[in-house]
Design a protein around this motif. Structure first.
Motif, PDB file in Angstrom:
ATOM      1  N   UNK A  84     -23.484  -5.080  25.702  1.00  0.00           N
ATOM      2  CA  UNK A  84     -24.440  -4.081  25.214  1.00  0.00           C
ATOM      3  C   UNK A  84     -23.878  -3.358  24.000  1.00  0.00           C
ATOM      4  N   UNK A  85     -22.609  -3.014  24.063  1.00  0.00           N
ATOM      5  CA  UNK A  85     -21.980  -2.384  22.905  1.00  0.00           C
ATOM      6  C   UNK A  85     -21.921  -3.343  21.728  1.00  0.00           C
ATOM      7  N   UNK A  86     -21.670  -4.607  22.017  1.00  0.00           N
ATOM      8  CA  UNK A  86     -21.627  -5.605  20.950  1.00  0.00           C
ATOM      9  C   UNK A  86     -22.976  -5.714  20.246  1.00  0.00           C
ATOM     10  N   UNK A  87     -24.049  -5.450  20.989  1.00  0.00           N
ATOM     11  CA  UNK A  87     -25.394  -5.503  20.412  1.00  0.00           C
ATOM     12  C   UNK A  87     -25.803  -4.178  19.767  1.00  0.00           C
ATOM     13  N   UNK A  88     -24.906  -3.203  19.768  1.00  0.00           N
ATOM     14  CA  UNK A  88     -25.191  -1.921  19.140  1.00  0.00           C
ATOM     15  C   UNK A  88     -25.868  -0.904  20.034  1.00  0.00           C
ATOM     16  N   UNK A  89     -25.973  -1.195  21.333  1.00  0.00           N
ATOM     17  CA  UNK A  89     -26.604  -0.269  22.282  1.00  0.00           C
ATOM     18  C   UNK A  89     -25.539   0.625  22.901  1.00  0.00           C
ATOM     19  N   UNK A  90     -25.383   1.806  22.321  1.00  0.00           N
ATOM     20  CA  UNK A  90     -24.320   2.720  22.738  1.00  0.00           C
ATOM     21  C   UNK A  90     -24.841   4.116  23.087  1.00  0.00           C
TER      22      UNK A  90
END
Length: 259
Positions: A69-75
């Motif tokens: 999720x972080x890799x996809x920019x969802x932070x």
């Protein structure tokens, strides 16, 4: 009395039944029930939650691939999360703001803090839960050693880009994981809601596997504000609750709580 008003009344054991009968006879009384003593409940891991896989050991080098999720920019950028717990260590690297020492609109992690409790986090539970949610000590970089000074970010929370609207529920002088249960769930949630929170996390609960007043008030609040989601720990006690019907404890027994 105002809608949602609640009182705690103490009576000696020998007079408890008489006190309950007297209270139940008041014309404005909707319910009378034992006061729940909240206990802290929480376990969490960003890697396991995002990928279903945990690091081999707590000290394995930081692996971004375990956090897709972080890799996809969802932070969690731009979001506010409501939280109530034993307290919050604002000096922690996960919440500290080098520009300001007190929560508010410009604080990097805490938009608002309400002090129902003692203004400290004696047990550390509240800081742990808050860190699990939104803690942000920076990006550690791939392969960072979590034990090193550059590796604190390996323990960032699930939504490190989000901020908190926090209610301190830690009672004075208590180092164990006990909390001051909100007298009104309506006002408890309204504080976070008016600060922009549409998700509220509560890693605590009582020891009653029943639909209590706290659960009813949670349902009433979400019925009136259907853009609001309370996420409540289902329990930590299991069969020790002593109720054969369920191991889910209040206020997670609410119909509209996610656990």
């Amino acid at each position: 009395p105002a809608e949602g008003a609640a009182w705690a009344v103490w009576a000696p054991p020998g007079r408890a039944l008489a006190a309950v009968e007297a209270l139940a006879g008041l014309p404005f009384a909707a319910s009378v029930q034992p006061l729940q003593e909240g206990r802290a409940l929480n376990r969490f891991s960003t890697a396991a939650a995002q990928s279903g896989r945990a690091p081999e050991t707590p000290y394995s080098p930081y692996a971004p691939a375990l956090r897709p999720l972080w890799q996809a920019g969802l932070r969690g950028q731009g979001e506010v999360v409501g939280l109530g717990d034993t307290g919050l260590d604002l000096a922690s690297c996960f919440f500290r703001d080098g520009e300001t020492s007190w929560p508010g609109p410009v604080h990097r992690k805490v938009v608002a803090l309400r002090e129902v409790g003692d203004r400290v986090d004696a047990s550390g539970h509240g800081s742990h839960v808050a860190g699990s949610l939104v803690g942000d000590a920076g990006d550690p970089g791939e392969g960072a050693d979590p034990r090193g000074p550059e590796g604190a970010g390996a323990y960032n929370g699930m939504a490190p880009g989000a901020r908190l609207a926090f209610t301190d529920l830690g009672p004075p002088g208590r180092e164990r994981d006990y909390l001051i249960s909100p007298r009104s769930m309506h006002s408890y949630y309204q504080f976070a809601y008016q600060e922009g929170a549409r998700v509220h996390s509560d890693s605590w609960g009582g020891l009653e596997a029943a639909y209590t007043e706290e659960a009813r008030e949670l349902d009433a609040f979400t019925f009136e504000r259907q853009d609001f989601l309370p996420v409540v720990a289902a329990g930590n006690e299991g069969e020790r609750l002593g109720d054969s019907r369920s191991t889910v404890a209040t206020p997670a027994t609410a119909k509209s709580a996610s656990g």
